[in-house]
Design an enzyme around this catalytic site. Structure first.
Site, PDB file in Angstrom:
ATOM      1  N   GLY A 188       0.827  -1.195   0.000  1.00  0.00           N
ATOM      2  CA  GLY A 188       0.000   0.000   0.000  1.00  0.00           C
ATOM      3  C   GLY A 188       0.867   1.254   0.000  1.00  0.00           C
ATOM      4  O   GLY A 188       2.059   1.215   0.311  1.00  0.00           O
ATOM      5  N   CYS A 189       0.239   2.368  -0.337  1.00  0.00           N
ATOM      6  CA  CYS A 189       0.999   3.613  -0.466  1.00  0.00           C
ATOM      7  C   CYS A 189       1.451   4.116   0.901  1.00  0.00           C
ATOM      8  O   CYS A 189       2.635   4.417   1.101  1.00  0.00           O
ATOM      9  CB  CYS A 189       0.160   4.655  -1.185  1.00  0.00           C
ATOM     10  SG  CYS A 189      -1.523   4.844  -0.554  1.00  0.00           S
ATOM     11  N   TYR A 190       0.552   4.226   1.852  1.00  0.00           N
ATOM     12  CA  TYR A 190       0.955   4.671   3.196  1.00  0.00           C
ATOM     13  C   TYR A 190       2.012   3.734   3.792  1.00  0.00           C
ATOM     14  O   TYR A 190       3.027   4.193   4.302  1.00  0.00           O
ATOM     15  CB  TYR A 190      -0.250   4.750   4.124  1.00  0.00           C
ATOM     16  CG  TYR A 190      -1.186   5.914   3.905  1.00  0.00           C
ATOM     17  CD1 TYR A 190      -0.726   7.231   3.957  1.00  0.00           C
ATOM     18  CD2 TYR A 190      -2.545   5.722   3.678  1.00  0.00           C
ATOM     19  CE1 TYR A 190      -1.593   8.306   3.783  1.00  0.00           C
ATOM     20  CE2 TYR A 190      -3.420   6.788   3.505  1.00  0.00           C
ATOM     21  CZ  TYR A 190      -2.950   8.081   3.559  1.00  0.00           C
ATOM     22  OH  TYR A 190      -3.807   9.129   3.394  1.00  0.00           O
ATOM     23  N   THR A 200       4.221   1.859   2.402  1.00  0.00           N
ATOM     24  CA  THR A 200       5.532   2.052   1.783  1.00  0.00           C
ATOM     25  C   THR A 200       6.261   3.231   2.419  1.00  0.00           C
ATOM     26  O   THR A 200       7.450   3.144   2.757  1.00  0.00           O
ATOM     27  CB  THR A 200       5.356   2.289   0.264  1.00  0.00           C
ATOM     28  OG1 THR A 200       4.817   1.109  -0.334  1.00  0.00           O
ATOM     29  CG2 THR A 200       6.688   2.622  -0.393  1.00  0.00           C
ATOM     30  N   SER A 201       5.545   4.330   2.601  1.00  0.00           N
ATOM     31  CA  SER A 201       6.221   5.518   3.137  1.00  0.00           C
ATOM     32  C   SER A 201       6.612   5.337   4.593  1.00  0.00           C
ATOM     33  O   SER A 201       7.681   5.770   5.017  1.00  0.00           O
ATOM     34  CB  SER A 201       5.326   6.750   2.970  1.00  0.00           C
ATOM     35  OG  SER A 201       4.241   6.721   3.879  1.00  0.00           O
TER      36      SER A 201
END
Lengths: 346, 346, 346, 346
Positions: free
Chosen positions: B148-150, B152-153
């Site tokens: 997921g995007c969150y 990953t960060s």
């Protein structure tokens, strides 16, 4: 491998050149200059370049720059360009100049709209770098005057109509809208976020913008007679993009379908001009970050006018991308090399 | 040439995959599906692709898709993915799934936060596709669960700290901010321009966002013990980008310079992680359109906390770019192939 | 009719004061100063005021200003304020100062975070102008130190929790996000439209922002003991608004419903604090242009933390609106007079 | 105290009416309807209204609405308005209709551009509610057809020129740009944030937008002969605002100074029209949230054209504000009552 220099790299056009050249397989960027940031790593000035550009920004000493590169992109303000371009040429280098200094056939026109021209000799040989008009001359040019952003959008939008003599040239009105990057990276109150965001305005109203003579020069050549236009620029709260809405009175009756066909044939084979089917209207969002010029056509049967809408990214087809396209033509590289990237959406 | 399919291409992740794959020299996109737009040319649905993608969107019939491609990117909503992925695998295809369906080691976790899992067998073999953690397993995987995007960060931001046991894991708070493309392309009032523009809000406050278990799974593996975090997502009026500000209590005294050194060593050789020098703070504007993850570090000596700030483009490193990176690893292509594009700025 | 002066009116706070005061029935603006634009009509500097403000901007000569007004709003940078405020007071005037110069109880704190204080005598009598905390003292004050924008949002968000001793004060983290107007109207590259638009970043990370001691001063008073917090500001691509997401560990078990009830009772009767029902989260878009502070509450039962989200318009409740509210209290006007305008949406 | 109803309050025009009416000292809002949100508190649908509007949204039952109010604002889509307006009138109520249903003198025009008209009798008596043209008739009207947003900006921009016969009416081209709120609050993909942000496009190109006949009706009345114009609308990435750039060929020679003087005299005494000095150009940012129409003038001596630039807030002077202005005229309130708020900047 072609060694190129980017002169005047601390503005938005400069960093866009660096972005595009990074992906060009035949090019090495061997020199980057910036008067205001000389001595600093370019990746500190533009963090987007971190880990990809190790170069340090240099002062603009023309001889040293010329020693490092065979092709020089001058991304300087007008006047600053013609102070250094002669040296580059004397030293046997080729130049793509992104300022206004080498765009005009007639120095008198430049002097009327800008200021005294310091280098009329080289101006004579300079080629106006709109590939769709004069690809062949660009190929042989030592010095290319890279077109302005507004002129690129308006000229590409009108070429087929003028070529076919379908409009009354005295009725041309170009209502153009630009993103804020066109105003440059200088620290001015009027370009602060809070001054621009969530608002829309015109500027330079009344036939005073310096891109007018450039547009008129090329349209007149296309029409075979002098053309005077009304041109109004506007500022859109967005980073990139120019959309020009161009109006003209048709000399006869023509359908949208016929116009689309005409345009499609005229631009057949062009790698970066996309003629939209009837009923489609361009958006700057659909060319963002790319070298495309999208063109849409409509006819207002009630008033006998044609409306041409063209969209480009002002930093790409309107500046750095077109400069790379010109370089490709000058050096015999495939014309789209380094410009294959599709638009970023959203 | 590898034949790939993009399944579920009418969303923002889908079109981003198509944008990236267009520039990948080893890949041919041989099939593009969209339930809602089947039968329409993909370049009509996404005008950015005009003149570059001639394909027509197809219905999602798994067997036919599998006949056309060897690798399938599934850019579907969760649940929809696990309805088709088993068929792809049975037919000998490899899959990079961009939904949440194959991200969890434990189906019970998926079922607690999502819904009953229909395909626990394949879930077992799926590899969580964060290259910086498990590059080798990705190389051999038939099925990659793209992060997921969150997550990953947040995970990339915390990895070195957990690895070196420098923080108290019970004190981790991740305050994350995302651009609007993360909310998808569905027609919802809350994502209309006028609802979002010029405003900022939190959502999913109080430990309820579905990316939490995914973050916790990977952080726990890194720490070697279960970690529970507080996570709050926010919506930023911008198209792309995630910035996560992550807080944790340091277990000892450490300087920013030491942390930067630690991170730089930890991520040494990683093609897409950029550790910023002390005093620099990431911005989503500096990774826009690229596969980079920029990480900045600070220590609040007054409170003994470390603050990690990480920035990615949610559609690239947070979705489509990471999927392409995973594909490169799976097929032995250079890991950055097709992902060389520098961030678009401005 | 109260005669007021707005000193330092060429910034965003200045023009916001003029906007609000125009609708205040008990006030006449009799003097407006600006060093950089003195001599120009204020409506030329701010075209929004055209046809409504005929005044010409004056130089800041304290004695002349004091002759023209009974209450003076000083919207100056810090230090510039304390250079003129003593004169105003000596001449018997009352002052609402919007700089940081009169916000601190202890000059040593000011000197640690700012610079030497030139006017500690008046600092002693100054009242920190957050009406929800010390309405009565404001009523009698000659000199009000108008709170900073970030502190207003954080303090209002935490007051009931500290008042009821429901959190561990050593665990407070405030992650705040501000619109760009908070950065002022100075011509800086970093605040240009293209630098800010479509991006998001943190700044002042690591416990260095000057609003920290102000927040800590008031929280410590509320808690009855010294509190040290972690505070990180961020920049949102929007004109106005601050949203603070504040985290703290709960000392006991409490439900969201109980918290909402507690907050609603605590702020009962407050004209500008709106406590949202459980499940609702504030947005800066819902307070834009108004003096409201919206507060939403959540509990993360998994980690035992409370999350408070508060939203204000930084130019109104965070600056000019709060200043007008303070003026109303000082002069016995209805507290909401001139501040009745509802938020502008969209 | 006048009892008013707002019918169709779940759109942006509806909430803007509520915002403005809240500050109107002579009005009580006694009924608010919304088909899609009936039964919900209006402050839940629009959180900006929280703590200020306690009303619950009602179904639109015309008789019940009419029992509660003397003046009814109908903020409905076209057609939906004429389904209920006759009932309101029969029951002795007065109506300001914000749809297109009562703007045309000739039902045939309406039927050509919209659909069959169901209520031609009332259409006959309806007054086109542009106060600057027919203030007196509005005062006596039972039914006012509130002008469209684009027409307001174009008509106010051209009135003095047509009145003085200074332009060739066959050469009028209006190039208009609108913020996104003009597209309404319906859940459409094309109005999602990511579709609109950072882009600019034209739409309805070629003389097809429904505001054309409305503009032509009023311009023709002013000119004393039929006028056909070319009109192109565009979409700007901003919430509010319309800027129209209008071109026409001058019939004689006239200076900008003379035009400014002419306009200033023509609009002398108008509370909401601001004629800018020569050299100034309007921006939508300078009218945001206010009922102003700012007009700037330029002459392109090279082509003999006049360029008029006018800016309004589409939700205020282009809709809700003008409706309140009409109400004020109808009931003899001061014309600017409730509309004193200055533009919000930034």
């Amino acid at each position: 491998m072609l060694n190129v220099a980017v002169v005047g790299a601390s503005g938005y056009t400069g960093v866009e050149l660096l972005r595009l050249l990074y992906c060009h397989p035949e090019v090495a960027v061997t020199c980057i200059t910036s008067e205001q940031s000389a001595g600093r790593p370019v990746a500190v000035v533009f963090p987007t370049l971190r880990n990809r550009y190790a170069q340090v920004l240099e002062n603009l000493e023309p001889v040293r720059v010329a020693q490092k590169a065979d092709l020089i992109f001058t991304a300087l303000p007008h006047k600053a360009a013609m102070e250094v371009v002669p040296t580059f040429l004397e030293l046997g280098k080729r130049v793509v100049d992104l300022s206004a200094d080498y765009r005009f056939n007639d120095p008198a026109v430049y002097e009327k709209w800008y200021e005294p021209h310091m280098n009329p000799e080289n101006l004579k040989e300079a080629v106006y770098g709109l590939p769709e008009i004069r690809r062949e001359k660009i190929g042989d040019a030592r010095l290319v005057g890279n077109p302005g952003c507004y002129p690129t959008s308006v000229i590409l939008g009108l070429m087929p109509l003028l070529n076919k003599r379908l409009i009354d040239p005295s009725t041309v009105i170009a209502d153009s809208k630009s993103g804020v990057s066109g105003a440059g990276r200088g620290a001015k109150v009027e370009n602060l976020y809070c001054e621009v965001n969530d608002g829309f305005k015109a500027y330079g109203v009344g036939g005073v913008h310096r891109h007018i003579p450039e547009i008129e020069q090329e349209l007149s050549l296309l029409a075979g007679k002098p053309i005077t236009i009304t041109f109004t620029p506007h500022l859109v709260p967005m980073d990139r993009g120019i959309l020009s809405t161009v109006y003209a009175r048709l000399t006869g009756t023509v359908s949208v379908a016929e116009l689309v066909k005409l345009y499609a044939e005229f631009y057949d084979g062009e790698p970066f001009v996309r003629v939209l089917p009837a009923g489609n209207v361009p958006s700057t969002a659909h060319v963002r970050g790319s070298n495309f010029c999208d063109i849409g056509l409509a006819v207002d049967g009630r008033t006998g006018r044609v409306i041409v809408v063209s969209a480009i990214d002002n930093l790409v087809k309107g500046a750095a991308g077109q400069a790379v396209q010109n370089m490709n033509i000058m050096y015999g590289f495939p014309e789209a090399m380094g410009l294959e990237g599709l638009p970023l959406f959203p």
